[in-house]
Scaffold this active site. Structure first.
Site, mmCIF file in Angstrom:
data_model
loop_
_atom_site.group_PDB
_atom_site.id
_atom_site.type_symbol
_atom_site.label_atom_id
_atom_site.label_comp_id
_atom_site.label_asym_id
_atom_site.label_seq_id
_atom_site.Cartn_x
_atom_site.Cartn_y
_atom_site.Cartn_z
ATOM 1 N N SER A 1 0.874 -1.180 0.000
ATOM 2 C CA SER A 1 0.000 0.000 0.000
ATOM 3 C C SER A 1 0.907 1.224 0.000
ATOM 4 O O SER A 1 2.086 1.139 0.388
ATOM 5 C CB SER A 1 -0.837 -0.007 1.283
ATOM 6 O OG SER A 1 -1.404 1.266 1.523
ATOM 7 N N TYR B 1 -2.465 -0.810 10.453
ATOM 8 C CA TYR B 1 -2.360 -0.990 8.996
ATOM 9 C C TYR B 1 -1.006 -0.490 8.490
ATOM 10 O O TYR B 1 -0.316 -1.170 7.723
ATOM 11 C CB TYR B 1 -3.513 -0.229 8.338
ATOM 12 C CG TYR B 1 -3.683 -0.481 6.849
ATOM 13 C CD1 TYR B 1 -4.428 -1.565 6.385
ATOM 14 C CD2 TYR B 1 -3.131 0.385 5.909
ATOM 15 C CE1 TYR B 1 -4.606 -1.780 5.022
ATOM 16 C CE2 TYR B 1 -3.303 0.172 4.549
ATOM 17 C CZ TYR B 1 -4.043 -0.908 4.110
ATOM 18 O OH TYR B 1 -4.223 -1.118 2.759
HETATM 19 P P1 NAD Z 1 -11.524 -6.080 -0.035
HETATM 20 O O1 NAD Z 1 -12.149 -5.902 1.300
HETATM 21 O O2 NAD Z 1 -12.336 -5.842 -1.266
HETATM 22 O O3 NAD Z 1 -10.875 -7.528 -0.148
HETATM 23 C C1 NAD Z 1 -10.156 -8.107 0.908
HETATM 24 C C2 NAD Z 1 -10.085 -9.597 0.691
HETATM 25 O O4 NAD Z 1 -9.415 -10.185 1.825
HETATM 26 C C3 NAD Z 1 -11.477 -10.249 0.622
HETATM 27 O O5 NAD Z 1 -11.455 -11.303 -0.331
HETATM 28 C C4 NAD Z 1 -11.644 -10.807 2.028
HETATM 29 O O6 NAD Z 1 -12.548 -11.910 2.090
HETATM 30 C C5 NAD Z 1 -10.214 -11.245 2.320
HETATM 31 N N1 NAD Z 1 -9.994 -11.481 3.731
HETATM 32 C C6 NAD Z 1 -10.211 -10.637 4.783
HETATM 33 N N2 NAD Z 1 -9.937 -11.278 5.940
HETATM 34 C C7 NAD Z 1 -9.532 -12.536 5.613
HETATM 35 C C8 NAD Z 1 -9.121 -13.672 6.355
HETATM 36 N N3 NAD Z 1 -9.057 -13.671 7.703
HETATM 37 N N4 NAD Z 1 -8.792 -14.794 5.682
HETATM 38 C C9 NAD Z 1 -8.861 -14.842 4.325
HETATM 39 N N5 NAD Z 1 -9.244 -13.805 3.574
HETATM 40 C C10 NAD Z 1 -9.566 -12.662 4.220
HETATM 41 O O7 NAD Z 1 -10.242 -5.136 -0.016
HETATM 42 P P2 NAD Z 1 -9.235 -4.629 -1.158
HETATM 43 O O8 NAD Z 1 -9.312 -3.153 -1.148
HETATM 44 O O9 NAD Z 1 -9.398 -5.376 -2.425
HETATM 45 O O10 NAD Z 1 -7.850 -5.013 -0.458
HETATM 46 C C11 NAD Z 1 -6.981 -6.003 -0.934
HETATM 47 C C12 NAD Z 1 -5.567 -5.675 -0.502
HETATM 48 O O11 NAD Z 1 -5.200 -4.429 -1.098
HETATM 49 C C13 NAD Z 1 -5.381 -5.498 1.001
HETATM 50 O O12 NAD Z 1 -4.147 -6.068 1.398
HETATM 51 C C14 NAD Z 1 -5.350 -3.990 1.169
HETATM 52 O O13 NAD Z 1 -4.657 -3.602 2.311
HETATM 53 C C15 NAD Z 1 -4.648 -3.601 -0.100
HETATM 54 N N6 NAD Z 1 -4.837 -2.200 -0.493
HETATM 55 C C16 NAD Z 1 -6.066 -1.700 -0.750
HETATM 56 C C17 NAD Z 1 -6.203 -0.371 -1.116
HETATM 57 C C18 NAD Z 1 -7.527 0.241 -1.410
HETATM 58 O O14 NAD Z 1 -7.590 1.475 -1.514
HETATM 59 N N7 NAD Z 1 -8.603 -0.528 -1.580
HETATM 60 C C19 NAD Z 1 -5.067 0.441 -1.207
HETATM 61 C C20 NAD Z 1 -3.823 -0.104 -0.937
HETATM 62 C C21 NAD Z 1 -3.716 -1.427 -0.579
#
Ligand code: NAD
Length: 262
Positions: A144, A157
């Site tokens: 991130s 985070y």
């Molecule tokens: P999201 O909530 O859409 O997806 C998260 C995924 O993780 C889901 O499939 C959820 O079921 C899974 N998950 C959560 N807890 C879990 C567990 N205990 N066991 C197994 N699976 C689990 O979120 P996203 O935005 O797609 O995030 C995905 C990654 O991207 C994360 O690591 C997040 O930190 C990172 N990220 C997101 C953003 C953003 O702006 N959305 C920015 C930077 C980084």
């Protein structure tokens, strides 16, 4: 575009958002897929079977809970048993919680460190022996912008994401002569359920309206004033799987609309 025919990609947290986009991009490039994540089982089955019918590959679902080391090892073993190998490991599962540090719930801290950081260690630990044996592998960690800079109220985070950037570099050095690369991708704000869910918490922590959170907190960080898309992150992940990216390792690749340039 990388041709992944004959490869297997295992993507944690791929029932939603960025992980689902990565799983679909890798399937489109020909890889068999292990998806993983929480959610409604009927919805997950729809996503799994859509990957098979849309792209003509095989896809299995692992219900592994990323807080449980034994289940994380089973997630990797499922890919190896079903398809013969896990060639591409994407550590993407993640959660968020927003709160001042002195009120930060201890169980939220523990869960964020477990899912956003320790799970990647456990999955890498399980997948590297097979990659070394086959002398090929790609490890991609979803970090991130918060792996490079901090924001208030996100102590767990930011700590986990800085940690995964360090883990990425360490693993890259250890596997460098085995034709395995290990990189992390650092998106800015991507419009996914994870971002949508933190809006009410941020409204409360900063005493703002929803519009103020979107425009003055989230998009304020990004000079382009636009959200990154999940498909853009998936394209970068796919690029890292190709031969052209064989010498990119230990890198932290920003895709953040200029956020960390400031
Ligand atoms: P999201 O909530 O859409 O997806 C998260 C995924 O993780 C889901 O499939 C959820 O079921 C899974 N998950 C959560 N807890 C879990 C567990 N205990 N066991 C197994 N699976 C689990 O979120 P996203 O935005 O797609 O995030 C995905 C990654 O991207 C994360 O690591 C997040 O930190 C990172 N990220 C997101 C953003 C953003 O702006 N959305 C920015 C930077 C980084």
């Amino acid at each position: 575009m990388a041709n992944l025919k004959g490869r297997t990609a295992a993507v944690t947290g791929s029932t939603s958002g960025i992980g689902l986009a990565i799983a679909r991009a890798m399937a489109k490039a020909g890889a068999n897929i292990v998806i993983n994540g929480m959610g409604n089982i009927a919805d997950i089955e729809k996503e799994r079977s859509a990957i098979e019918t849309d792209f003509g590959v095989k896809c299995v679902y692992s219900p592994a809970d990323m807080t449980k080391p034994v289940e994380i090892a089973e997630f990797v073993a499922l890919g190896e048993k079903t398809f013969g190998s896990v060639d591409i490991l994407v550590n993407n599962a993640g959660i968020q919680f927003v709160s001042p540090v002195e009120e930060f719930p201890i169980e939220k801290w523990d869960a964020i460190i477990a899912i956003n950081l320790s799970a990647a260690f456990h999955a890498i630990r399980a997948a590297v022996p097979g990659m070394k044996k086959r002398q090929w592998g790609r490890i991609i960690n979803t970090a991130s912008a918060h792996s490079l800079v901090a924001s208030p109220f996100k102590s767990a985070y930011v700590s986990a994401k800085h940690g995964i950037a360090g883990l990425t570099k360490t693993v890259a050095l250890e596997v460098a002569t085995s034709k395995i690369t290990c990189n992390c991708i650092s998106p800015g704000y991507v419009w996914t359920p994870l971002v949508e869910r933190q809006i009410p918490e941020t409204m409360k922590a900063r005493n703002l309206t929803k519009e103020q959170v979107i425009n003055d907190v989230l998009l304020d960080a990004q000079p382009t004033k636009e959200f990154v898309t999940a498909d853009q992150v998936a394209s970068l992940a796919l690029y890292l799987c190709g031969d052209d990216a064989a010498q990119i390792t230990g890198a932290n690749l920003s895709i953040d609309g200029g956020w960390t340039a400031e």
